[in-house]
Write an enzyme that holds these catalytic residues in place. Structure first.
Site, short mmCIF file in Angstrom:
data_model
loop_
_atom_site.label_atom_id
_atom_site.label_comp_id
_atom_site.label_asym_id
_atom_site.label_seq_id
_atom_site.Cartn_x
_atom_site.Cartn_y
_atom_site.Cartn_z
N ASN A 1 -7.10 19.02 -11.38
CA ASN A 1 -8.44 19.36 -11.90
C ASN A 1 -9.40 18.17 -11.82
O ASN A 1 -10.61 18.34 -11.87
CB ASN A 1 -8.34 19.86 -13.35
CG ASN A 1 -7.62 21.20 -13.43
OD1 ASN A 1 -7.61 21.96 -12.46
ND2 ASN A 1 -7.03 21.50 -14.58
N GLY B 1 -4.21 26.70 -37.65
CA GLY B 1 -5.63 26.91 -37.89
C GLY B 1 -5.95 27.68 -39.16
O GLY B 1 -7.06 27.59 -39.68
N SER C 1 -9.12 29.00 -27.08
CA SER C 1 -7.77 28.60 -27.49
C SER C 1 -6.76 28.90 -26.38
O SER C 1 -6.81 29.95 -25.75
CB SER C 1 -7.37 29.36 -28.76
OG SER C 1 -8.31 29.07 -29.77
N ALA C 2 -5.87 27.94 -26.18
CA ALA C 2 -4.80 28.06 -25.17
C ALA C 2 -5.33 28.30 -23.75
O ALA C 2 -4.74 29.02 -22.97
CB ALA C 2 -3.78 29.14 -25.56
N TYR D 1 0.25 28.77 -41.16
CA TYR D 1 0.07 28.47 -39.74
C TYR D 1 -1.17 27.60 -39.47
O TYR D 1 -2.27 27.90 -39.96
CB TYR D 1 -0.04 29.76 -38.90
CG TYR D 1 -0.47 29.39 -37.50
CD1 TYR D 1 0.45 28.78 -36.64
CD2 TYR D 1 -1.79 29.48 -37.10
CE1 TYR D 1 0.05 28.31 -35.41
CE2 TYR D 1 -2.20 29.02 -35.86
CZ TYR D 1 -1.28 28.43 -35.02
OH TYR D 1 -1.68 27.95 -33.81
N ASN E 1 -4.48 19.93 -22.06
CA ASN E 1 -4.01 19.51 -20.73
C ASN E 1 -5.09 18.76 -19.95
O ASN E 1 -4.79 17.76 -19.30
CB ASN E 1 -3.52 20.73 -19.95
CG ASN E 1 -2.10 21.10 -20.33
OD1 ASN E 1 -1.15 20.54 -19.81
ND2 ASN E 1 -1.96 22.01 -21.28
N ASP F 1 -9.58 18.87 -28.88
CA ASP F 1 -9.88 20.20 -29.42
C ASP F 1 -11.28 20.33 -30.02
O ASP F 1 -11.90 21.37 -29.88
CB ASP F 1 -8.84 20.56 -30.48
CG ASP F 1 -8.78 22.06 -30.79
OD1 ASP F 1 -8.70 22.86 -29.84
OD2 ASP F 1 -8.84 22.43 -31.97
#
Ligand code: GTP
Ligand code: SPV
Ligand code: MN
Length: 586
Positions: free
Chosen positions: A491, A197, A246-247, A195, A252, A273
């Protein structure tokens, strides 16, 4: 004469005993060959050639869908150098435990030697890593996420200056899963997971955990931050970097289509990131994006929330653990498109919403950054871009206002150090639990977090023009349980105020926690948000914040005498400011 890289590869091959060794050159021909191989062994399914050319679909083992923080270790010589927020194993214990798992683990498999550069090819800030892996899927993802192959081999030459990373899928058994970092040796060992990371070692393992340790030694910063350029109506571009867990919205925000585009405010993406930053000759902190692709959360991504990435991922991309429609297109919850009949879910079963979602909540796309229409002209600038403001943020249902500005650098470090966020699906474990996630680095700091704060404070003294520090919260909810703020492209209204404050303009009101926008300071034209909602979004309730003081103290106490005195002082000052207001209210 063999090079240090050749010697290391030989040594590791003797231990892991692969059938073949493949040195990756990063070419298109090689990529086609690997994809072909994965189509044959079932790792990949080809997506619709018309609508998603050169795109592939992949499902991981259902036990291997997110980072596993409980088996992620910082293996420093001394336990106190890992600190109370990291799992620790001594280097000797880690090697004794994990070394035997690697023994013969690649028998019958191919070892891919993946040389890669983190950062623009010719940037002095960039660094070389080499990952050995028995996963073609990992090699294919590394090709998108980094500058991989010949460019890296050429940059390295016969030098020994690379971060080695050894990776094997093993038998993908959670009981034999270990992600070990040796910050003194600058070495990574990852076993038992394919996976993101956990397995794409350039990303969190090198670019954050190992790099944060290097950055402290060498006087720079490695942060879990997006980088964006905000263009104003005069065409001037100001660069901002933002750390959210994270998330929590980095991709976005970095790629947003500005709701104020018609009045001249546009957002350009440098990175989504990670940020590596050094003090430039102009006295500003200069940031590069060490990555070459976006490994983004799929669910919730749509033409409404992130049209830029929706356009980018139409070719040369990999989709992991999403749904697959009968038309061989990827599908996920919130994509805003019909899926038609005959969809398969992320576990390969016919989609049944009563059984499970089509896409895993942490399903991801891997897409080359240069394909994004919003990519900044300077995204590969070897000198990096000068940063005018840092933004911290998290998921806070209550208490924390839409935006506030720290009083100064040490206060900003305190704001970052004490930020909290409700947990997400990006890591295994409970979702929605409030935890402190300092600078969004809790799972990614390669050394003692108290020393890390000390490094931040020291950098503030050294940077002639330090970024101003802000905190945002897109996730405050009303009593109806709904988000108060529309988020996404809207935003930019908050970014515009941040830009104005960074330029010494922009109206603000002082509160005990920092400056919030004056009632008329945010540009709200065209936005369907009532006055009462705006008040609820910007409200700072001193009593609610006072309730946090004890929790912050308990958190700080974990670090004992290592906690920088400045942070204790900031805690005391916040307490005083809050009680002054509370007394006045009585
Ligand atoms: P990592 O890749 O894990 O580091 O995540 P990230 O910080 O890049 O988060 P990302 O932008 O992928 O967003 C994660 C989730 O938050 C997605 O489901 C988004 O739809 C949601 N999200 C992002 N921005 C906003 C926002 O402004 N408001 C709301 N309500 N949700 C948002
Ligand atoms: C994160 O979890 O912060 C990510 C995805 O960006 S991963 O590559 O798994 O770290
Ligand atoms: Mn991340």
């Amino acid at each position: 004469m063999s090079t240090p890289l050749e010697r290391w590869v030989e040594e590791q091959a003797a231990h892991t005993r692969p059938k073949n060794i493949h040195w990756c050159d990063g070419s298109d021909a090689e990529s086609a060959q690997l994809n072909e191989l994965m189509l044959r062994d079932g790792t990949f399914t080809a997506l619709n050639e018309k609508t998603y050319p050169n795109c592939f679909y992949s499902r991981s083992n259902p036990n291997d869908v997110a980072r596993t923080e409980q088996v992620t270790f910082i293996c420093s010589g001394k336990k106190e150098d890992a600190g109370p927020t990291n799992n620790w194993l001594s280097p000797a214990d880690a090697k004794a435990k994990v070394g035997p798992l690697f023994k013969g683990c690649m028998e019958g498999r191919t070892m891919y030697v993946v040389p890669y550069i983190m950062g623009p090819v010719s940037s002095p800030i960039s660094k070389v890593g080499v990952q050995l892996t028995d996963s073609a899927y990992v090699a294919a993802n590394m090709r998108i996420m980094t500058r991989m192959g010949k460019v890296a081999t050429e940059r390295l030459g016969s030098s020994a200056e690379f971060v080695p990373g050894l990776h094997s899928l093993g038998d993908v058994n959670p009981d034999r899963r270990f992600i070990c970092h040796f910050p003194e040796e600058k070495l990574i060992w990852s076993f038992g997971s394919g996976y993101g990371g956990n397995a794409l070692l350039g990303k969190k393992c090198f670019a954050l955990r190992i790099a944060s340790a290097m950055a402290r030694e060498q006087g720079w910063m490695a942060e879990h931050m997006l980088i964006l350029g905000l263009e104003d109506p005069a065409g001037k571009i100001t660069y901002l970097a933002a750390a959210f867990p994270s998330a929590c919205g980095k991709t976005n925000l970095a790629m947003m289509v500005s709701a104020l585009e018609s009045s001249g405010y546009k957002v350009w993406t440098v990175g989504d990131d990670i940020s590596w930053m050094q003090i430039g000759p102009d006295g500003y902190l200069h940031a590069i994006n060490p990555e070459a692709g976006f490994f983004g959360v799929a669910p919730g991504t749509s033409a409404h929330t992130n049209p830029n990435v929706m356009e980018a991922l139409r070719k040369n991309s990999i989709f992991t653990n999403v749904g697959l429609t009968a038309n061989r297109e990827p599908w996920w919850e919130g994509i805003g498109l019909p899926h038609g009949d005959g969809m398969i879910d992320w576990q390969g079963q016919p989609y049944d919403p009563k059984v499970r979602t089509a896409a895993h909540p942490n399903s991801r796309y891997t897409v080359p950054a240069h394909q994004a229409p919003c990519i900044s002209k300077r995204w590969e600038d070897p000198a990096g871009v000068p940063i005018s403001a840092f933004i911290f943020g998290g998921r806070r249902t209550k208490t924390v206002p839409l935006v506030f500005e720290a009083f100064d650098w040490p206060h900003g470090v305190f704001v970052g150090a004490t930020m909290g966020s409700e947990t997400t699906a990006a890591a295994t474990g409970a979702v929605g639990v409030l935890r402190r996630d300092p600078m969004a680095m809790l799972p990614f700091c390669g050394y003692n977090m108290a020393d890390y704060w000390g490094h931040w404070l020291a950098m503030g003294r050294r940077i002639p023009h330090p970024p101003k520090i802000f905190h945002v919260n897109w996730f405050r909810k009303g009593s109806d349980g709904k988000f108060l703020w529309p988020g996404y492209g809207e935003n930019v209204r908050v970014l515009k105020w941040i830009l104005e404050r960074a330029e010494g303009k922009g109206k603000a009101v002082e509160t005990p926690i920092g400056f919030v926008p004056a009632p008329d300071a945010l540009t709200l034209d065209g936005l369907n948000v009532t006055r009462a909602t705006m008040e609820a979004l910007l409200r700072v309730d001193p009593a609610e914040f006072a309730g946090d003081l004890d929790d912050i103290k308990t958190f700080f106490d974990k670090f004992g005498t290592k906690l920088p005195a400045e942070l204790r002082a900031e805690h005391a000052k916040l307490g005083e400011r809050l009680s002054r207001v509370l007394v006045a209210q009585k």
